[in-house]
Design an enzyme around this catalytic site. Structure first.
Site, PDB file in Angstrom:
ATOM      1  NE  ARG A  50      -0.268  -4.363   0.818  1.00  0.00           N
ATOM      2  CZ  ARG A  50       0.716  -5.229   1.050  1.00  0.00           C
ATOM      3  NH1 ARG A  50       0.655  -6.469   0.596  1.00  0.00           N
ATOM      4  NH2 ARG A  50       1.756  -4.865   1.749  1.00  0.00           N
ATOM      5  CE  LYS A  78      -6.609 -35.539  -3.190  1.00  0.00           C
ATOM      6  NZ  LYS A  78      -7.953 -35.900  -2.683  1.00  0.00           N
ATOM      7  CG  HIS A 128      -4.933  -6.136  -9.269  1.00  0.00           C
ATOM      8  ND1 HIS A 128      -6.105  -6.494  -8.627  1.00  0.00           N
ATOM      9  CD2 HIS A 128      -3.950  -6.264  -8.332  1.00  0.00           C
ATOM     10  CE1 HIS A 128      -5.833  -6.815  -7.375  1.00  0.00           C
ATOM     11  NE2 HIS A 128      -4.530  -6.691  -7.181  1.00  0.00           N
TER      12      HIS A 128
HETATM   13  C1  NCD Z   1      -0.118  -6.134  -6.774  1.00  0.00           C
HETATM   14  C2  NCD Z   1      -0.373  -7.402  -7.570  1.00  0.00           C
HETATM   15  O1  NCD Z   1      -0.453  -8.502  -7.012  1.00  0.00           O
HETATM   16  O2  NCD Z   1      -0.518  -7.246  -8.758  1.00  0.00           O
HETATM   17  N1  NCD Z   1      -0.349  -6.276  -5.417  1.00  0.00           N
HETATM   18  C3  NCD Z   1      -1.608  -6.132  -4.936  1.00  0.00           C
HETATM   19  O3  NCD Z   1      -2.544  -6.804  -5.322  1.00  0.00           O
HETATM   20  N2  NCD Z   1      -1.794  -5.174  -4.007  1.00  0.00           N
HETATM   21  C4  NCD Z   1       1.190  -5.523  -7.080  1.00  0.00           C
HETATM   22  C5  NCD Z   1       2.447  -6.316  -6.821  1.00  0.00           C
HETATM   23  O4  NCD Z   1       2.409  -7.507  -6.588  1.00  0.00           O
HETATM   24  O5  NCD Z   1       3.506  -5.676  -6.881  1.00  0.00           O
END
Ligand code: NCD
Length: 301
Positions: A50, A78, A128
């Site tokens: 996503r 590398k 995130h």
């Molecule tokens: C999340 C992540 O990668 O932190 N996914 C995401 O980006 N939609 C949550 C997850 O991996 O469970």
């Protein structure tokens, strides 16, 4: 230089402006050339569906060129360092860096080198922030406010950068945040933000306007033992019977990828309260808003 490294430390006014910008872009179904002749390096060192594709789509919708780095077919194989890779991408003309990595704090360290704006697309168990933004857009659509709203975040909190960014953002915007996880997967640092702990998902259900379910992030468990699935489901899975006890109008969220039958059941993930697909769709507009914010802050597209 403007970066987007985490929700911690972001001005509430910038957060609110990003939410509204993303919603405007969505309402306009925007395709424009605001970032024409700009290039954005997408460096994903960890698997992603996503986040990666929505950044790529966001670039196309703004007229920017996505430079998609593929670790397995690059000089990373590398022995090249990430910093040298980023310098090389800058030398070929990247104007901004979007990075997903397993190492917490790496986006901030790259930003400190000062070469180009850096956007954190998930750094280990760190943050995130663009996921938080798309989650805020989704919540704002349903409730029109954050102040006084009760949001439950349930599951593997300790390994969730999504929980960290979302909890920060929701607290900054005035929401109440209830947390529940198996004891071994708790994150005490979130309580310092004013979030409240609850024992099980059953203690969250009756109060939640929004229920956000999390995956057990097995790839980040390290030496910790994986939880016993029966116990996990007893305490922290959103089954159809439990979803039926949610408040009228409550919505169910999940950042994906979903492990069906573990943290959430099919009938809930695909049911009428689920906004999981909307979250994914909003990811494109949230990332467009962030790309404009770091590369073209004066633009009102
Ligand atoms: C999340 C992540 O990668 O932190 N996914 C995401 O980006 N939609 C949550 C997850 O991996 O469970």
């Amino acid at each position: 230089m403007r970066h987007f490294l985490g929700i911690a430390g972001v001005e509430p006014s910038r957060l609110r402006a990003l939410i509204e910008r993303a919603r405007d872009l969505r309402d306009e179904a925007a395709w424009c050339d605001a970032l024409r002749h700009r290039a954005v390096a997408l460096v994903f060192l960890e698997p992603s569906t996503r986040t990666r594709f929505s950044f790529e789509m966001a670039c196309h919708r703004l007229g920017a060129v996505p430079l998609v780095f593929q670790p397995e077919t690059s000089s990373a194989t590398k022995g090249e360092t990430v910093l040298d890779t980023v310098r090389a991408l800058g030398a070929v003309g990247a104007d901004a860096l979007v990075i997903r990595c397993g190492e917490r704090g790496l986006p901030a360290r790259l930003a400190a080198r000062g070469a180009m704006p850096v956007i954190n697309a998930g750094d280990g168990v760190g943050e995130h922030p663009t996921q938080a933004l798309l989650d805020l857009v989704t919540i704002r659509d349903h409730f029109d406010r954050f102040d006084g709203l009760t949001v439950g975040i349930v599951g593997d909190l300790a390994h969730s950068r999504v929980a960290r960014s979302d909890a920060h953002a929701l607290r900054v915007l005035g929401a109440r945040v209830l947390l529940s996880s198996p004891p071994a997967m708790a994150d005490p640092s979130l309580l310092a933000l004013g979030c409240e702990a609850r024992d099980t998902v059953d203690d969250v259900l009756p109060e939640a306007d929004v229920l956000m379910m999390l995956r057990i992030q097995r790839e980040r468990l390290g030496a910790a033992a994986a939880p016993d699935l029966h116990t996990y489901r007893e305490g922290w899975a959103l089954t159809e019977a439990r979803a039926a006890r949610l408040r009228d109008g409550a919505i169910v969220m999940h950042p994906g990828p979903v492990n069906r039958g573990v943290e959430i059941d099919d009938g809930v993930a695909d049911g009428p309260r689920s906004v999981i697909r909307d979250q994914v769709a909003h990811g494109v507009y949230a990332r467009m808003a962030v790309l404009l914010d770091v590369l073209h802050p004066e633009c009102s597209a």
